[in-house]
Design a protein around this motif. Structure first.
Motif, PDB file in Angstrom:
ATOM      1  N   UNK A  81       0.794  -1.268   0.033  1.00  0.00           N
ATOM      2  CA  UNK A  81       0.025  -0.068   0.197  1.00  0.00           C
ATOM      3  C   UNK A  81       0.695   1.292  -0.081  1.00  0.00           C
ATOM      4  N   UNK A  82       2.017   1.383  -0.730  1.00  0.00           N
ATOM      5  CA  UNK A  82       2.692   2.310  -0.813  1.00  0.00           C
ATOM      6  C   UNK A  82       3.809   2.710   0.310  1.00  0.00           C
ATOM      7  N   UNK A 108       9.458   7.276   4.940  1.00  0.00           N
ATOM      8  CA  UNK A 108      10.098   8.374   3.838  1.00  0.00           C
ATOM      9  C   UNK A 108      11.139   7.485   2.828  1.00  0.00           C
ATOM     10  N   UNK A 109      11.049   6.160   3.154  1.00  0.00           N
ATOM     11  CA  UNK A 109      11.845   5.388   1.988  1.00  0.00           C
ATOM     12  C   UNK A 109      11.210   5.325   0.784  1.00  0.00           C
ATOM     13  N   UNK A 110      11.476   5.626  -0.551  1.00  0.00           N
ATOM     14  CA  UNK A 110      10.956   5.503  -1.682  1.00  0.00           C
ATOM     15  C   UNK A 110      11.655   4.394  -2.433  1.00  0.00           C
TER      16      UNK A 110
END
Length: 113
Positions: A81-82, A108-110
């Protein structure tokens, strides 16, 4: 004994580091590669241990339950979920066809695949 299909209502993706090398500033990696996308059960970690460790991070700790998969291991990251999660506890039982994972959300991890 495997988990019932009705219980596995979330879809999660496991990723791992493509290739890592030691660079000038420590460990560097080239990105992520997809390991598997599976159905799983998703719930927040509750109970005595969560309360003992502190309520602040208890809400960032989740438990995933899924069927055993040969390519999923302790060093994988989870996308659900992102949000991106790091595995803190990994218990797999091939005979029972189950994996139970406790994971901490990485704020904050992408991740781009």
């Amino acid at each position: 004994m495997s988990y019932a299909s009705g219980m596995l209502d979330a879809r999660i993706t496991f990723i791992e580091v493509k290739s890592a090398k030691t660079g000038e500033y420590g460990r560097e990696f080239d990105g992520w590669s997809k390991v598997a996308t599976v159905h799983a059960s998703y719930s927040f970690n509750k109970g005595v241990r969560a309360l003992r460790e502190g309520a602040v991070d208890a809400y960032d700790t989740v438990m995933f339950r899924l069927r055993w998969h040969p390519d999923i291991h302790r060093e994988c990251r989870i996308i659900h979920d992102g949000a991106v999660y790091a595995i803190t506890s990994y218990n797999a039982d091939r005979r029972r066809n189950t994996i139970q994972i406790t994971a901490q959300e990485l704020i904050g991890e992408k991740v781009s695949l």
